[in-house]
Design an enzyme around this catalytic site. Sequence first.
Site, PDB file in Angstrom:
ATOM      1  N   GLU A 212      12.371 -34.953  13.474  1.00 45.31           N
ATOM      2  CA  GLU A 212      12.749 -34.170  14.652  1.00 45.31           C
ATOM      3  C   GLU A 212      12.666 -34.916  15.977  1.00 45.31           C
ATOM      4  O   GLU A 212      12.025 -34.447  16.915  1.00 45.31           O
ATOM      5  CB  GLU A 212      11.900 -32.895  14.707  1.00 45.31           C
ATOM      6  CG  GLU A 212      12.069 -32.011  13.505  1.00 45.31           C
ATOM      7  CD  GLU A 212      11.531 -30.601  13.728  1.00 45.31           C
ATOM      8  OE1 GLU A 212      10.804 -30.388  14.705  1.00 45.31           O
ATOM      9  OE2 GLU A 212      11.861 -29.730  12.918  1.00 45.31           O
TER      10      GLU A 212
ATOM     11  N   GLU B  34      13.071 -28.370   6.025  1.00 46.86           N
ATOM     12  CA  GLU B  34      12.071 -27.391   6.467  1.00 46.86           C
ATOM     13  C   GLU B  34      12.775 -26.079   6.756  1.00 46.86           C
ATOM     14  O   GLU B  34      13.806 -26.069   7.431  1.00 46.86           O
ATOM     15  CB  GLU B  34      11.375 -27.819   7.772  1.00 46.86           C
ATOM     16  CG  GLU B  34      10.416 -28.960   7.663  1.00 46.86           C
ATOM     17  CD  GLU B  34       9.676 -29.236   8.980  1.00 46.86           C
ATOM     18  OE1 GLU B  34       9.547 -28.329   9.833  1.00 46.86           O
ATOM     19  OE2 GLU B  34       9.243 -30.376   9.153  1.00 46.86           O
TER      20      GLU B  34
ATOM     21  N   ASP C  55       2.866 -30.855  15.340  1.00 45.55           N
ATOM     22  CA  ASP C  55       2.193 -29.622  14.952  1.00 45.55           C
ATOM     23  C   ASP C  55       1.238 -29.826  13.770  1.00 45.55           C
ATOM     24  O   ASP C  55       1.355 -29.159  12.753  1.00 45.55           O
ATOM     25  CB  ASP C  55       3.291 -28.587  14.599  1.00 45.55           C
ATOM     26  CG  ASP C  55       2.736 -27.231  14.206  1.00 45.55           C
ATOM     27  OD1 ASP C  55       1.782 -26.772  14.853  1.00 45.55           O
ATOM     28  OD2 ASP C  55       3.273 -26.632  13.249  1.00 45.55           O
TER      29      ASP C  55
ATOM     30  N   TYR D 132      14.865 -22.977  11.574  1.00 45.41           N
ATOM     31  CA  TYR D 132      13.998 -21.793  11.616  1.00 45.41           C
ATOM     32  C   TYR D 132      14.760 -20.557  12.088  1.00 45.41           C
ATOM     33  O   TYR D 132      14.250 -19.758  12.861  1.00 45.41           O
ATOM     34  CB  TYR D 132      12.769 -22.108  12.487  1.00 45.41           C
ATOM     35  CG  TYR D 132      11.854 -23.076  11.765  1.00 45.41           C
ATOM     36  CD1 TYR D 132      10.905 -22.620  10.847  1.00 45.41           C
ATOM     37  CD2 TYR D 132      11.973 -24.449  11.944  1.00 45.41           C
ATOM     38  CE1 TYR D 132      10.105 -23.503  10.145  1.00 45.41           C
ATOM     39  CE2 TYR D 132      11.174 -25.348  11.242  1.00 45.41           C
ATOM     40  CZ  TYR D 132      10.242 -24.863  10.350  1.00 45.41           C
ATOM     41  OH  TYR D 132       9.446 -25.735   9.638  1.00 45.41           O
TER      42      TYR D 132
HETATM   43  C1  BDP Z   1       8.906 -28.140  12.686  1.00 44.42           C
HETATM   44  C2  BDP Z   1       8.035 -29.376  12.532  1.00 44.42           C
HETATM   45  C3  BDP Z   1       6.751 -29.115  11.738  1.00 44.42           C
HETATM   46  C4  BDP Z   1       6.115 -27.823  12.222  1.00 44.42           C
HETATM   47  C5  BDP Z   1       7.094 -26.689  12.040  1.00 44.42           C
HETATM   48  C6  BDP Z   1       6.505 -25.338  12.457  1.00 44.42           C
HETATM   49  O1  BDP Z   1       8.745 -30.429  11.917  1.00 44.42           O
HETATM   50  O2  BDP Z   1       5.882 -30.203  11.840  1.00 44.42           O
HETATM   51  O3  BDP Z   1       4.893 -27.554  11.607  1.00 44.42           O
HETATM   52  O4  BDP Z   1       8.212 -26.947  12.853  1.00 44.42           O
HETATM   53  O5  BDP Z   1       6.586 -25.022  13.643  1.00 44.42           O
HETATM   54  O6  BDP Z   1       9.682 -28.211  13.802  1.00 44.42           O
HETATM   55  O7  BDP Z   1       5.965 -24.637  11.625  1.00 44.42           O
END
Ligand code: BDP
Length: 578
Positions: free
Chosen positions: A392, A484, A154, A449
């Site tokens: 990932e 993240e 991404d 997330y």
């Molecule tokens: C994660 C990835 C990252 C993406 C992020 C996203 O590691 O590179 O930019 O998601 O979707 O899974 O914002």
Amino acid sequence: RYRMALSLDGMWQFQFDPKSCGLSENWKDGLPSPISMPVPASFSDFFTSGPDRDYCGDFWYQKDFFVPETAQSKVQLRFGSITHRAIVFCNGVEVARHEGGFLPVVADVTDVVRCGAVNRVCIWVNNDLNESTLPCGTHNVLSSGRKIVKPYFDFFNYSGIQRSVYLVMLPAESIQDYEVSYTLDGADAQVDYKVFCEGAGEISVQLLDAENKLVAEANGAEGALCVQNAHLWQVRNAYLYTIVIVLKKDGLPVDEYRERIGIRTVEIRGTKILINGKSVYLKGFGKHEDFDILGRGFNWAVAKRDFECMKWTDANCFRTSHYPYAEEMYRLCDREGIVIIDEVPAVGIGAGAGINPYETFPIREHHEQVIKDMIARDKNHPCVVMWSLGNEPDTENFPESAYEYWHSLYELAHETDPSDRPVTLVCCQNNYEKDIVTRSMDVVCINRYYGWYNLSGDLDAACYGLNLELDFWEKQNKPVMITEYGADAVAGIHECVPEMFSEEFQVEFYKRQNAQFDKRKFFIGEHVWNFADFATVQGCMRVDGNKKGLFTRERRPKMAAHYFRERWGEVPDFGYKR
Ligand code: BDP
């Protein structure tokens, strides 16, 4: 005194080679119809047409440069990186070939340059992606024959000569490399060193303090420097010594190399990461090398602004997601006391739908090479406290293959690093019970997330899911950090009721999840995704790129940046959750 480096940054010549005819038509001697192109920079965002901006395939750079009459015996061209692969020609002769877009390319041009004359470097570059490259991806071919790159990641596939280029001149007998490692003994420290030279000679090593006063010295290619009452390199309170390595022949110096180093130790104990024996809480970001117009091109002014923004939020750490960054960034971190988790460009290892990437992606050898090269480049930086083997990958669908693959790399990284730092792999939102790789790393690094990609907008459910998972990790008896988590927020969208994409939702998302992390003693750090908004390929999930930044792409703070400034101001670097 004995070596010299001249910058070759500036305007270069550039040409696309969509038919891949440049190699057979000898563009290595000179490009037939080039345009100008700044270096360092990604080529994409200068162009005003889609096919040029998104160009995928072969392209060339060229530069004429003068080599002084007084050049030393050995002459090299050194590129901070060329993305993603390159063949370098000097005066028409091939001098280097390199695969991988985020580590240095060094070409020895001693035998082909003319001193006291103008010389020419021409470089074939290619930015395509496939399942044997790191990062991984593929491309589609349109009916017009034009290729469109499809990254398995991404971020925009920026490419070109994105870091600085130097003409390096060295004496015939020269210092090639060195390594240091540290042990602390009460107030004193021992710096073990090794020096690698080309050519024989006597080696002497000195250590100077920040006032340039001599504090220790030793002789020989291998030895120990004993420092009494050592000033330690501390998180957000860096102290740098200078190591001075001198190579002598028949009693006379022939080469000298100086570098700033910092005395500090890193160690995992139980569920903590210790720097200089004290448990540290890692506050900061996943970042990108990304900026308007420059793309991924290194720029001192942007770097300066990024450090000011990081310090303003009271951050103490970032991960070089998802590739090793320009070396200048590590030097700044050494000076600022900001800690780095250093990551290789192993992103996109997973094909989904029943395909085992560990059997079908021919990447292992290259992956091993990149790990060795990254550690070779960055091993002496005090700021680097952990190596990340990748981001990932698929670890849940073929758990045994994944374990076999990643664990051998884990061992390789440990063997390669002279100071044996902790090693990790950053795992994605997956079936964490099936994944047997992540829990085998020195630090468990999770990208999650909850409340964004899953349980979207429902922060109660997100906290519930997060807590279920944290209960699982608690039982593993390892240090755990989130590398993240985040929510897209379009700067300027405000709501009374926090809804997805508003700045208020982004703040609420972080407040709620941070409250869960704060309850967990084994939790050693939080990395927001992302430091700033960044460019990606277009798609229905992306509004003008990824908007999960705490800062906009031009580095203006969103509300969440103010929130973290307040939070991190109250979370100490050391001793949090003792
Ligand atoms: C994660 C990835 C990252 C993406 C992020 C996203 O590691 O590179 O930019 O998601 O979707 O899974 O914002």
